[in-house]
Every structure is written in C-alpha cells, then in structure tokens.
Design an enzyme around this catalytic site. Structure first.
Site, mmCIF file in Angstrom:
data_model
loop_
_atom_site.group_PDB
_atom_site.id
_atom_site.type_symbol
_atom_site.label_atom_id
_atom_site.label_comp_id
_atom_site.label_asym_id
_atom_site.label_seq_id
_atom_site.Cartn_x
_atom_site.Cartn_y
_atom_site.Cartn_z
ATOM 1 N N GLU A 60 98.380 -28.141 -41.803
ATOM 2 C CA GLU A 60 98.290 -27.795 -40.395
ATOM 3 C C GLU A 60 99.558 -28.231 -39.653
ATOM 4 O OE1 GLU A 60 95.048 -29.971 -38.550
ATOM 5 O OE2 GLU A 60 94.974 -30.849 -39.896
ATOM 6 N N THR B 278 94.770 -42.513 -33.803
ATOM 7 C CA THR B 278 94.577 -41.897 -34.339
ATOM 8 C C THR B 278 95.212 -40.910 -35.647
ATOM 9 O OG1 THR B 278 93.396 -39.639 -33.483
ATOM 10 C CG2 THR B 278 91.976 -41.911 -34.184
ATOM 11 N N ASN C 58 96.122 -41.006 -40.090
ATOM 12 C CA ASN C 58 95.614 -39.646 -40.428
ATOM 13 C C ASN C 58 96.777 -39.334 -40.673
ATOM 14 O OD1 ASN C 58 94.081 -37.739 -40.500
ATOM 15 N ND2 ASN C 58 93.366 -37.224 -38.492
ATOM 16 N N CYS D 247 91.997 -30.224 -41.513
ATOM 17 C CA CYS D 247 92.552 -31.140 -42.977
ATOM 18 C C CYS D 247 91.711 -30.923 -44.228
ATOM 19 C CB CYS D 247 91.628 -32.406 -42.543
ATOM 20 S SG CYS D 247 91.657 -32.725 -40.722
ATOM 21 N N SER E 223 88.419 -29.236 -39.649
ATOM 22 C CA SER E 223 87.806 -29.238 -38.576
ATOM 23 C C SER E 223 87.789 -28.087 -38.053
ATOM 24 C CB SER E 223 88.507 -29.925 -37.481
ATOM 25 O OG SER E 223 88.458 -31.049 -37.396
ATOM 26 N N HIS F 274 87.126 -38.116 -46.190
ATOM 27 C CA HIS F 274 88.183 -37.644 -45.125
ATOM 28 C C HIS F 274 88.363 -38.571 -44.322
ATOM 29 C CE1 HIS F 274 91.165 -35.353 -42.468
ATOM 30 N NE2 HIS F 274 89.977 -35.556 -41.904
ATOM 31 N N SER G 17 83.564 -34.105 -32.554
ATOM 32 C CA SER G 17 84.455 -34.336 -33.748
ATOM 33 C C SER G 17 83.731 -34.836 -34.582
ATOM 34 C CB SER G 17 85.805 -33.975 -34.002
ATOM 35 O OG SER G 17 86.535 -33.838 -35.276
ATOM 36 N N ASP H 55 91.878 -53.625 -25.770
ATOM 37 C CA ASP H 55 91.362 -54.993 -26.412
ATOM 38 C C ASP H 55 92.087 -54.498 -28.529
ATOM 39 O OD1 ASP H 55 88.771 -57.054 -27.364
ATOM 40 O OD2 ASP H 55 90.345 -56.644 -28.826
ATOM 41 N N LYS I 267 81.118 -44.786 -41.577
ATOM 42 C CA LYS I 267 80.054 -44.699 -40.740
ATOM 43 C C LYS I 267 79.687 -43.250 -41.823
ATOM 44 C CE LYS I 267 81.538 -44.294 -35.277
ATOM 45 N NZ LYS I 267 81.404 -43.610 -34.230
HETATM 46 N N1 COA Z 1 86.297 -54.380 -30.584
HETATM 47 C C1 COA Z 1 85.529 -53.979 -31.542
HETATM 48 N N2 COA Z 1 85.466 -52.867 -31.264
HETATM 49 C C2 COA Z 1 85.246 -51.962 -30.999
HETATM 50 C C3 COA Z 1 85.727 -52.271 -29.345
HETATM 51 C C4 COA Z 1 86.532 -53.877 -29.189
HETATM 52 N N3 COA Z 1 86.872 -54.796 -28.024
HETATM 53 N N4 COA Z 1 86.201 -51.920 -28.441
HETATM 54 C C5 COA Z 1 85.546 -50.883 -28.642
HETATM 55 N N5 COA Z 1 85.135 -50.379 -30.233
HETATM 56 C C6 COA Z 1 84.510 -50.170 -30.316
HETATM 57 C C7 COA Z 1 83.624 -48.769 -30.139
HETATM 58 O O1 COA Z 1 82.581 -49.563 -30.396
HETATM 59 C C8 COA Z 1 83.520 -47.485 -31.087
HETATM 60 O O2 COA Z 1 82.778 -48.056 -31.771
HETATM 61 P P1 COA Z 1 81.812 -46.934 -32.830
HETATM 62 O O3 COA Z 1 82.223 -45.955 -32.443
HETATM 63 O O4 COA Z 1 80.809 -47.226 -34.261
HETATM 64 O O5 COA Z 1 80.921 -46.572 -31.733
HETATM 65 C C9 COA Z 1 85.161 -47.662 -30.912
HETATM 66 O O6 COA Z 1 85.447 -48.756 -31.198
HETATM 67 C C10 COA Z 1 85.549 -46.602 -30.542
HETATM 68 O O7 COA Z 1 85.530 -47.013 -29.339
HETATM 69 P P2 COA Z 1 85.649 -45.492 -28.287
HETATM 70 O O8 COA Z 1 85.144 -45.470 -27.169
HETATM 71 O O9 COA Z 1 84.618 -44.528 -28.954
HETATM 72 O O10 COA Z 1 86.830 -44.736 -28.339
HETATM 73 P P3 COA Z 1 87.247 -43.455 -28.224
HETATM 74 O O11 COA Z 1 86.878 -42.873 -26.589
HETATM 75 O O12 COA Z 1 88.668 -44.403 -27.351
HETATM 76 O O13 COA Z 1 87.657 -42.273 -28.904
HETATM 77 C C11 COA Z 1 88.083 -41.609 -31.348
HETATM 78 C C12 COA Z 1 88.058 -42.527 -30.373
HETATM 79 C C13 COA Z 1 88.030 -41.769 -32.630
HETATM 80 C C14 COA Z 1 87.116 -40.239 -31.192
HETATM 81 C C15 COA Z 1 89.777 -41.184 -30.913
HETATM 82 O O14 COA Z 1 90.968 -41.665 -31.123
HETATM 83 C C16 COA Z 1 90.327 -39.762 -31.279
HETATM 84 O O15 COA Z 1 88.870 -38.390 -30.536
HETATM 85 N N6 COA Z 1 90.114 -39.657 -32.478
HETATM 86 C C17 COA Z 1 90.879 -38.646 -32.988
HETATM 87 C C18 COA Z 1 89.227 -38.043 -34.067
HETATM 88 C C19 COA Z 1 90.078 -36.349 -35.228
HETATM 89 O O16 COA Z 1 91.160 -36.755 -35.021
HETATM 90 N N7 COA Z 1 89.176 -35.623 -35.286
HETATM 91 C C20 COA Z 1 89.365 -34.939 -35.460
HETATM 92 C C21 COA Z 1 89.806 -34.932 -37.460
HETATM 93 S S1 COA Z 1 88.529 -34.924 -38.295
#
Ligand code: COA
Length: 393
Positions: free
Chosen positions: A79, A152, A275, A111, A308, A233, A201, A29, A242
């Site tokens: 990085e 991301t 990012n 980062c 990280s 960041h 993370s 979605d 958040k």
């Molecule tokens: N409409 C609106 N929001 C929606 C949705 C929809 N249809 N479907 C899901 N969501 C929301 C979820 O509720 C969640 O929100 P929340 O985090 O506030 O609870 C958000 O979208 C993400 O969903 P989630 O199921 O947690 O996504 P994911 O398992 O695909 O993981 C990340 C998302 C960001 C953790 C993943 O992309 C990632 O690991 N990215 C890399 C992050 C990174 O670089 N970290 C290191 C550097 S700091």
C-alpha cells in the site's frame, strides 16, 4: 495436495528509532508507547530503501537457483507502491534474476494484500503443482511527525515462497473472509501520509475478528483448543493482544496460557520493527516460528488478516515436519543486532527527506546502506536499483 509456505524471508532497514526516545521527545510517558501500544523500536527506511528494495532483500535471502526455475508468478502486495502503473513485482523479478517466463503483478487492499496474494498463489499451485509463486509484502508506514499514529510507523518486508509439499506450513482450505466499506484508514493518491481514525479502526478490527472467528468455528468445526497459536495482523502489538483477549475465555487455563505465551513470541519481531502493513501478519508468524521452541509438526496456527477499508480473513496452517530447519533464525538475529539507532533529530531529518518529484535527478550514496539491494538514485523519472550481491549470478 498440500500447498503452503515453503520458505520465508524477512528484511528491515538497518536504521531504527527507540520508542522511549520518541516518547520523551513528544513529552509522553514512555509506558504509553512500550506498554499501552506495545512498541519498542521502529525501523526507519533511508532513501536507499523503498518498498521494492525491501521486498527484493527479503526475497534475496530465500530464493535459490531451484526456485528461480520454478517461480513463474510474482505477486507484490503493498500500500506504498512507487508507481500507479508499473507493478513493483517487475523490478523484484529483475533484481532476483528470475526467469522471463513469469507473471508479475501488484495487488492492493491495505494490510490485507499479502493474504489475497497467498490465496491467489494457492490457486495457481493447485493448477500447476510443479510451479512456485513468490509473494511479497512490503511497506513503509508513515503517519507523520507529531501525529497520534507516529508511534505505529515502521518499514520492512516479508517474502513467502508458496508451493506444493511446503517445508514450513501447509495452508488449510478453511478461510472465512469478510468485506465492508468503511473509512477507518486510507491514503488518497495525492497524500504521502495515511489518514486514520485510530479508535474507529481498533473497533472495526475487533469487530471483523469476532465476525470471521465465529463463522470460522462453525464452518470448520474447530474451537480455540485446536490452535497451538493465533497470529494477528499487528499494526501495533497491543492491537493483536486486545483481539486475542476477546476469545481467551473460550479455552481452559492450559489453552489460555499456551495462546498467551505464543502470542508473546509472535510479537517480538513486530515490536522491534513497527508496522509493516502488508507483511505484518507474516512477520508475526515468522517471529512465532523462530522465537518459540515449543511448537511441533502438526500444530495448527490460526492467522487473522485485516486490511482497513476493510477486508478481514481468518484461516489456518499446519506446521510441517522439520520446519525449524528451514528458517533463518541466525540471519535474523544478526539483522536485528547490526541495526543502528537514530536520534529523534536524525529520524525527523530522514522522515522529511524525499526523492525528487519534479523530474530532476538524484544520486544516492549506496555505500552507507549495508543491504545487498538498494536504490541508487533517480534519473529521467526512473528509479535506479542496484543488487550489490548479484555479481556472478
Ligand atoms: N502506561 C501504560 N499504558 C498507557 C499509558 C502509560 N503511561 N498511557 C496510556 N496508556 C495506554 C492507554 O490506556 C491505551 O490503552 P488501551 O488501548 O488498552 O485502552 C493505550 O496506551 C493507547 O492510548 P490512547 O490514548 O488510546 O492512544 P492514542 O489516542 O495516542 O491512539 C492509536 C493510539 C494506536 C489508536 C494511534 O496510535 C493510531 O491511530 N495508530 C494507527 C493505528 C492503525 O494503523 N490502524 C489501522 C490499521 S489496522
């Protein structure tokens, strides 16, 4: 003596992918990507752009002849470095035509690297007030096709000129920083792609923010109301939101509204670039300063840096009189307006393409890339860079 950000340059490649299209291709979605994660577009680097060229393009926008004379230190934070030995800063030094009497190094801590570079730069300027330091944060974020982190990704660079009596933001001597050995995100030397435990993370990012923020308030006798804005960041924009939400209750309604409104302005560029790792916090600062007209000289901006592995730091800067006139708002509007959309198939093709790793030569068509500084190819294991704009320099 005031030391801080005298100029800010920014660059993103001219290609991007729309996150709604990516969501549809991945049968997700689109609201998850645009609202849940908070990303609209991600910059995609063609082969003619690498971390060196992106940083050089960001710096090309701001460095003039007076700066060329004053810069005696270039610190390149990345990085996604291109060499285990030679620092990326040396290529940028050459591409910008900086004077030979300069130090050039590369620094790494995920980062967080550019923040470490800025703090090092402050020390250098404190010892040598007539000199300037060019700090570069440049990265290509790659998690892989069809991975959880794909949404991301991004590519881009920020260049910061650090000097005394800065025109944009004086950096306070108020840092609180923290290190802990954790495995939330890392990229072993043999891997083109990062490994990430996304949920862990997120938790660590919030935990680091909470720990440095609590200590910051005590150490500096400041509270939430003292901040006009807090920039974060932003590996993706929802992450910063958040973090902001965890402290909002410390302020009254006016403070809460101000910080939320300014967060929105400070995430516009990141939402449309993706990012950029080391440059991400400073892209958010730039977005805030260029997109928000309600800020004034004397306003305090909080900065939360997280890399990280992990290192976190909270510090602040004070906006300087006339800061707005030293920004490049119309150039950045033009950069965003001129970008070309890719289809998912085109993005996947670029993602899977690469420079040779077996020592063979490759020549790239630099006419397809509108940026002034480009990678023209590889020969004898050496990358060949071109500055199309340097004639007459
Ligand atoms: N409409 C609106 N929001 C929606 C949705 C929809 N249809 N479907 C899901 N969501 C929301 C979820 O509720 C969640 O929100 P929340 O985090 O506030 O609870 C958000 O979208 C993400 O969903 P989630 O199921 O947690 O996504 P994911 O398992 O695909 O993981 C990340 C998302 C960001 C953790 C993943 O992309 C990632 O690991 N990215 C890399 C992050 C990174 O670089 N970290 C290191 C550097 S700091």
């Amino acid at each position: 003596m005031k030391i801080g950000i005298d100029k800010v340059g920014f660059f993103a490649p001219h290609l991007y992918l729309d996150m709604t299209e990516l969501a549809e291709a991945r049968e997700v979605d689109p609201g998850k990507f645009t609202i849940g994660i908070g990303q609209e577009k991600m910059a995609v680097a063609p082969l003619t752009q690498d971390p060196v060229t992106m940083a050089a393009n960001a710096a090309w926008e701001i460095v003039d002849d007076v700066d060329r004379d004053a810069i005696d230190f270039v610190i390149f934070a990345t990085e996604s470095g291109i060499d285990h030995s030679k620092s990326a800063a040396i290529y940028v030094h050459q591409l910008l035509g900086l004077k030979p009497g300069a130090r050039c190094i590369e620094v790494k801590q995920a980062c967080y690297g550019a923040t470490a570079a800025i703090q090092m730069a402050k020390g250098h300027v404190a010892l040598h007030p007539d000199r300037k330091v060019l700090v570069l944060g440049s990265d290509i974020a790659r998690y892989g096709l069809n991975t959880g982190g794909e949404v991301t990704q991004g590519a881009g660079a920020v260049a910061l000129l650090i000097g005394q009596d800065p025109k944009i933001m004086a950096l306070e001597d108020d840092s609180v920083y923290l290190t802990d050995d954790i495995m939330d995100f890392w990229r072993p030397v043999y891997s083109e792609m990062a490994f990430v435990d996304g949920k862990f993370s997120n938790e660590q990012y919030l935990s680091f923010f909470s720990r440095v923020w609590e200590q910051y308030k005590v150490q500096n006798n400041l509270t939430l109301k003292d901040f006009a804005a807090i920039c974060f960041h932003l590996p993706y924009t929802k992450m910063g939101l958040k973090a902001l939400r965890t402290v909002l209750e410390e302020g009254d309604e006016v403070v809460q509204e101000r910080l939320q409104a300014n967060f929105q302005k400070g995430q516009i560029y990141n939402r449309n670039v993706g990012n950029i790792y080391t440059g991400s916090l400073y892209l958010s600062v730039l977005s805030l300063l260029e997109q928000q007209d309600d800020l004034s000289a004397g306003d305090r901006i909080g900065l939360f840096s997280y890399g990280s592995g992990a290192v976190g730091e909270f510090f602040s800067g004070i906006l300087q009189p006339g800061y707005k006139t030293h920004l490049h708002v119309s150039a950045h509007d033009a950069l965003f307006a001129a970008r070309q959309a890719l289809t998912v198939a085109e993005y996947e093709e670029i993602f899977q393409s690469g420079l040779p790793t077996d020592g063979s030569a490759m020549e790239l068509n630099i006419d397809l890339d509108p940026a002034p500084i480009v990678l023209a190819g590889v020969e004898d294991h050496m990358r060949k860079y071109v500055n199309k704009a340097s004639e007459g320099m």
